[in-house]
Motif scaffolding. Structure first.
Motif, PDB file in Angstrom:
ATOM      1  N   LYS A 139       0.844  -1.194   0.000  1.00  0.00           N
ATOM      2  CA  LYS A 139       0.000   0.000   0.000  1.00  0.00           C
ATOM      3  C   LYS A 139       0.875   1.238   0.000  1.00  0.00           C
ATOM      4  CE  LYS A 139      -4.384  -1.289   1.476  1.00  0.00           C
ATOM      5  NZ  LYS A 139      -5.591  -0.551   1.512  1.00  0.00           N
ATOM      6  N   LYS A 140       0.473   2.212  -0.820  1.00  0.00           N
ATOM      7  CA  LYS A 140       1.184   3.473  -0.883  1.00  0.00           C
ATOM      8  C   LYS A 140       0.600   4.438   0.150  1.00  0.00           C
ATOM      9  CE  LYS A 140       1.946   3.190  -5.811  1.00  0.00           C
ATOM     10  NZ  LYS A 140       1.655   3.835  -7.092  1.00  0.00           N
ATOM     11  N   PHE A 141       1.403   5.356   0.581  1.00  0.00           N
ATOM     12  CA  PHE A 141       0.946   6.400   1.484  1.00  0.00           C
ATOM     13  C   PHE A 141       0.084   7.367   0.688  1.00  0.00           C
ATOM     14  CE2 PHE A 141       1.532  10.599   3.425  1.00  0.00           C
ATOM     15  CZ  PHE A 141       0.991  10.331   4.659  1.00  0.00           C
ATOM     16  N   ASP A 142      -1.091   7.636   1.166  1.00  0.00           N
ATOM     17  CA  ASP A 142      -2.037   8.490   0.459  1.00  0.00           C
ATOM     18  C   ASP A 142      -2.269   9.762   1.266  1.00  0.00           C
ATOM     19  OD1 ASP A 142      -3.874   9.449  -1.312  1.00  0.00           O
ATOM     20  OD2 ASP A 142      -5.464   8.050  -0.750  1.00  0.00           O
ATOM     21  N   ILE A 143      -1.848  10.897   0.707  1.00  0.00           N
ATOM     22  CA  ILE A 143      -1.997  12.174   1.416  1.00  0.00           C
ATOM     23  C   ILE A 143      -3.462  12.552   1.546  1.00  0.00           C
ATOM     24  CG2 ILE A 143      -1.755  13.617  -0.633  1.00  0.00           C
ATOM     25  CD1 ILE A 143      -0.246  14.414   2.772  1.00  0.00           C
ATOM     26  N   LEU A 144      -4.298  12.158   0.567  1.00  0.00           N
ATOM     27  CA  LEU A 144      -5.722  12.471   0.653  1.00  0.00           C
ATOM     28  C   LEU A 144      -6.381  11.735   1.818  1.00  0.00           C
ATOM     29  CD1 LEU A 144      -6.775  12.552  -3.095  1.00  0.00           C
ATOM     30  CD2 LEU A 144      -6.450  14.478  -1.555  1.00  0.00           C
ATOM     31  N   LEU A 145      -5.947  10.515   2.082  1.00  0.00           N
ATOM     32  CA  LEU A 145      -6.479   9.773   3.228  1.00  0.00           C
ATOM     33  C   LEU A 145      -6.095  10.460   4.538  1.00  0.00           C
ATOM     34  CD1 LEU A 145      -7.894   7.282   4.413  1.00  0.00           C
ATOM     35  CD2 LEU A 145      -5.675   6.139   4.353  1.00  0.00           C
ATOM     36  N   LEU A 146      -4.865  10.931   4.614  1.00  0.00           N
ATOM     37  CA  LEU A 146      -4.417  11.641   5.811  1.00  0.00           C
ATOM     38  C   LEU A 146      -5.223  12.917   6.019  1.00  0.00           C
ATOM     39  CD1 LEU A 146      -2.363  11.899   8.139  1.00  0.00           C
ATOM     40  CD2 LEU A 146      -0.926  13.162   6.538  1.00  0.00           C
ATOM     41  N   LEU A 147      -5.438  13.685   4.945  1.00  0.00           N
ATOM     42  CA  LEU A 147      -6.240  14.902   5.053  1.00  0.00           C
ATOM     43  C   LEU A 147      -7.681  14.587   5.432  1.00  0.00           C
ATOM     44  CD1 LEU A 147      -4.941  16.939   1.989  1.00  0.00           C
ATOM     45  CD2 LEU A 147      -4.576  17.445   4.411  1.00  0.00           C
ATOM     46  N   HIS A 148      -8.229  13.520   4.851  1.00  0.00           N
ATOM     47  CA  HIS A 148      -9.596  13.101   5.173  1.00  0.00           C
ATOM     48  C   HIS A 148      -9.719  12.786   6.661  1.00  0.00           C
ATOM     49  CE1 HIS A 148     -12.963   9.929   4.591  1.00  0.00           C
ATOM     50  NE2 HIS A 148     -13.442  11.050   5.070  1.00  0.00           N
ATOM     51  N   LEU A 149      -8.776  12.050   7.196  1.00  0.00           N
ATOM     52  CA  LEU A 149      -8.808  11.700   8.616  1.00  0.00           C
ATOM     53  C   LEU A 149      -8.632  12.934   9.505  1.00  0.00           C
ATOM     54  CD1 LEU A 149      -6.759   8.385   8.608  1.00  0.00           C
ATOM     55  CD2 LEU A 149      -9.218   8.662   8.928  1.00  0.00           C
ATOM     56  N   MET A 150      -7.733  13.846   9.106  1.00  0.00           N
ATOM     57  CA  MET A 150      -7.519  15.049   9.915  1.00  0.00           C
ATOM     58  C   MET A 150      -8.767  15.929   9.954  1.00  0.00           C
ATOM     59  SD  MET A 150      -3.563  16.130   9.042  1.00  0.00           S
ATOM     60  CE  MET A 150      -4.093  17.758   8.683  1.00  0.00           C
ATOM     61  N   PHE A 151      -9.386  16.161   8.789  1.00  0.00           N
ATOM     62  CA  PHE A 151     -10.586  16.984   8.766  1.00  0.00           C
ATOM     63  C   PHE A 151     -11.749  16.265   9.454  1.00  0.00           C
ATOM     64  CE2 PHE A 151      -8.395  19.368   5.419  1.00  0.00           C
ATOM     65  CZ  PHE A 151      -8.657  20.656   5.850  1.00  0.00           C
ATOM     66  N   GLY A 152     -11.810  14.953   9.336  1.00  0.00           N
ATOM     67  CA  GLY A 152     -12.853  14.194  10.032  1.00  0.00           C
ATOM     68  C   GLY A 152     -12.732  14.326  11.533  1.00  0.00           C
ATOM     69  N   LEU A 153     -11.502  14.257  12.046  1.00  0.00           N
ATOM     70  CA  LEU A 153     -11.303  14.411  13.487  1.00  0.00           C
ATOM     71  C   LEU A 153     -11.607  15.835  13.947  1.00  0.00           C
ATOM     72  CD1 LEU A 153      -8.091  12.268  14.045  1.00  0.00           C
ATOM     73  CD2 LEU A 153     -10.433  11.749  14.764  1.00  0.00           C
ATOM     74  N   LEU A 154     -11.259  16.832  13.122  1.00  0.00           N
ATOM     75  CA  LEU A 154     -11.602  18.213  13.467  1.00  0.00           C
ATOM     76  C   LEU A 154     -13.113  18.415  13.525  1.00  0.00           C
ATOM     77  CD1 LEU A 154      -9.010  20.297  11.418  1.00  0.00           C
ATOM     78  CD2 LEU A 154      -9.297  20.277  13.892  1.00  0.00           C
ATOM     79  N   VAL A 155     -13.820  17.874  12.535  1.00  0.00           N
ATOM     80  CA  VAL A 155     -15.282  17.986  12.519  1.00  0.00           C
ATOM     81  C   VAL A 155     -15.884  17.280  13.722  1.00  0.00           C
ATOM     82  CG1 VAL A 155     -17.349  17.217  11.278  1.00  0.00           C
ATOM     83  CG2 VAL A 155     -15.514  18.346  10.038  1.00  0.00           C
ATOM     84  N   LEU A 156     -15.388  16.108  14.032  1.00  0.00           N
ATOM     85  CA  LEU A 156     -15.886  15.372  15.193  1.00  0.00           C
ATOM     86  C   LEU A 156     -15.638  16.140  16.489  1.00  0.00           C
ATOM     87  CD1 LEU A 156     -17.104  12.687  16.243  1.00  0.00           C
ATOM     88  CD2 LEU A 156     -14.748  11.894  16.501  1.00  0.00           C
TER      89      LEU A 156
END
Length: 84
Positions: free
Chosen positions: A4-21
């Motif tokens: 699996k490659k490192f995906d910057i979009l996945l990292l951003l998705h998780l960061m914004f998801g945690l901020l929203v939560l």
């Protein structure tokens, strides 16, 4: 095995998801609804990132347009909340 490659979009998705939560929990606990425009901006950016990830993953143009429409609507709602 496929690596699996490192995906910057996945990292951003998780960061914004945690901020929203985190902001959602804060708003519910304090019942201070002044942070709703910020919450909607973050959700709009998160849906934009989801749309980019789905387009990149499936190469399906319509899913990207669908999530882009949701993101634009969320940003519109946030702008209305800031103006009013």
């Amino acid at each position: 095995m496929k690596e699996k490659k490192f995906d910057i979009l996945l990292l951003l998705h998780l960061m914004f998801g945690l901020l929203v939560l985190g902001i959602s929990i804060y708003v519910n606990v304090t019942e201070s609804y002044q942070l709703f425009p910020l919450l909607f901006v973050l959700m709009g950016v998160m849906f934009l990132i989801i749309g980019l990830r789905e387009y990149k993953r499936t190469k399906n143009f319509w899913w990207g347009i669908f999530f882009l429409g949701i993101a634009l609507f969320m940003l519109f709602v946030a702008a209305q909340g800031i103006v009013n």
